[in-house]
Scaffold this motif. Structure first.
Motif, PDB file in Angstrom:
ATOM      1  N   PRO A   5       0.836  -1.207   0.000  1.00 27.77           N
ATOM      2  CA  PRO A   5       0.000   0.000   0.000  1.00 27.77           C
ATOM      3  C   PRO A   5       0.868   1.254   0.000  1.00 27.77           C
ATOM      4  N   PHE A   6       0.380   2.272  -0.674  1.00 22.98           N
ATOM      5  CA  PHE A   6       1.134   3.522  -0.743  1.00 22.98           C
ATOM      6  C   PHE A   6       1.159   4.164   0.639  1.00 22.98           C
ATOM      7  N   PRO A   7       2.323   4.670   1.065  1.00 23.31           N
ATOM      8  CA  PRO A   7       2.425   5.224   2.426  1.00 23.31           C
ATOM      9  C   PRO A   7       1.603   6.496   2.591  1.00 23.31           C
ATOM     10  N   ARG A  22      11.198   6.347  -0.475  1.00 19.02           N
ATOM     11  CA  ARG A  22      12.327   5.460  -0.763  1.00 19.02           C
ATOM     12  C   ARG A  22      12.088   4.072  -0.169  1.00 19.02           C
ATOM     13  N   GLU A  23      11.650   4.023   1.090  1.00 25.01           N
ATOM     14  CA  GLU A  23      11.394   2.731   1.726  1.00 25.01           C
ATOM     15  C   GLU A  23      10.284   1.973   1.008  1.00 25.01           C
ATOM     16  N   TRP A  24       9.255   2.698   0.556  1.00 24.98           N
ATOM     17  CA  TRP A  24       8.158   2.043  -0.156  1.00 24.98           C
ATOM     18  C   TRP A  24       8.633   1.480  -1.491  1.00 24.98           C
ATOM     19  N   ALA A  25       9.417   2.253  -2.231  1.00 25.70           N
ATOM     20  CA  ALA A  25       9.908   1.796  -3.536  1.00 25.70           C
ATOM     21  C   ALA A  25      10.848   0.600  -3.374  1.00 25.70           C
ATOM     22  N   GLU A  26      11.742   0.672  -2.381  1.00 30.71           N
ATOM     23  CA  GLU A  26      12.646  -0.454  -2.141  1.00 30.71           C
ATOM     24  C   GLU A  26      11.875  -1.693  -1.698  1.00 30.71           C
ATOM     25  N   LEU A 150      15.172   9.291  -8.876  1.00 29.62           N
ATOM     26  CA  LEU A 150      15.621   7.916  -8.662  1.00 29.62           C
ATOM     27  C   LEU A 150      14.477   7.032  -8.174  1.00 29.62           C
ATOM     28  N   ILE A 151      13.659   7.549  -7.271  1.00 25.16           N
ATOM     29  CA  ILE A 151      12.511   6.781  -6.777  1.00 25.16           C
ATOM     30  C   ILE A 151      11.549   6.480  -7.918  1.00 25.16           C
ATOM     31  N   THR A 158      10.563  -1.376 -12.028  1.00 29.69           N
ATOM     32  CA  THR A 158       9.975  -2.578 -11.433  1.00 29.69           C
ATOM     33  C   THR A 158       8.699  -2.978 -12.161  1.00 29.69           C
ATOM     34  N   ALA A 159       7.836  -1.998 -12.413  1.00 33.62           N
ATOM     35  CA  ALA A 159       6.581  -2.289 -13.111  1.00 33.62           C
ATOM     36  C   ALA A 159       6.836  -2.758 -14.540  1.00 33.62           C
ATOM     37  N   GLU A 160       7.801  -2.158 -15.220  1.00 33.98           N
ATOM     38  CA  GLU A 160       8.099  -2.544 -16.603  1.00 33.98           C
ATOM     39  C   GLU A 160       8.611  -3.978 -16.691  1.00 33.98           C
TER      40      GLU A 160
END
Length: 205
Positions: A5-7, A22-26, A150-151, A158-160
């Motif tokens: 879930p999105f933060p 950043r934490e969510w993307a990682e 970068l994020i 990741t989606a691609e």
């Protein structure tokens, strides 16, 4: 595969928002990598089991007629049964794409790991030198914008990669379905008896 879930970024300081993103993307990338590695392990075990059975059944199918001939036995026909079962194992693996699927899982997981490593390296090195102080110090506005990019790049990458792997799976599945339908039609047409002309009756003159 489920996405995180999105933060909730309401009321947070800009630097805290950046860290949360950043934490969510990682985490999103790490979860995706873990899913592909887990899926790879399952598919690889099943694929190896099927191919191992196919090899054993193929060898047994070739040995049984030889043993039957050498011992004057009557079980030579079982060799054809074993060969058919071995072919069925290979057909099952091919139709469901087990071997190709776990290879795709490996390739996708490696690409995701590479993207995540590049992101972390770029994140760590960005902002070491800022335009504000001309040396090592706090992250400035330019470095902040760079980290935002970068994020975005990591999330998009990741989606691609997931979409590309899913597209390959769909293409392979449709091809296998088409092959199965064509083989079924060919088998059905071969099983139908050919129409023979009716015998000609001689009439009285």
């Amino acid at each position: 595969m489920t996405s995180r879930p999105f933060p909730d970024l309401t009321g947070q300081h800009p630097s805290a928002i950046l860290n949360s993103l950043r934490e969510w993307a990682e985490g999103q990338a790490e979860d995706t990598i873990a899913w592909y590695l887990s899926d790879k392990a399952v598919r690889r075990r099943i694929s190896r089991l099927l191919r191992g059975c196919a090899i054993l059944l193929g060898v047994a199918g070739g040995v049984v007629p030889l043993l039957s001939a050498a011992t004057a036995g009557i079980g030579a026909s079982w060799g054809y049964v074993l060969l058919a079962l071995g072919g069925g194992c290979l057909a099952f693996d091919h139709f469901f794409g087990l071997s190709s699927a776990w290879m795709r899982d490996i390739a996708t997981a490696q690409a995701l790991q590479r993207a995540l490593t590049e992101f972390r390296l770029d994140w760590a090195t960005t902002g070491l030198r800022t335009e504000a102080n001309g040396g090592y110090g706090p992250v400035g506005p330019e470095a902040t914008r760079r980290r935002e990019d970068l994020i975005r790049v990591l999330v998009t990458r990741t989606a691609e990669l997931v979409e590309a792997e899913t597209g390959e799976w769909l293409s392979e599945f449709r091809t296998n379905i088409g092959d199965l339908n064509r083989r079924s039609e060919w088998t059905a047409s071969s099983a139908q008896p050919s129409a023979e002309p009716a015998p000609r009756q001689s009439g009285s003159s």
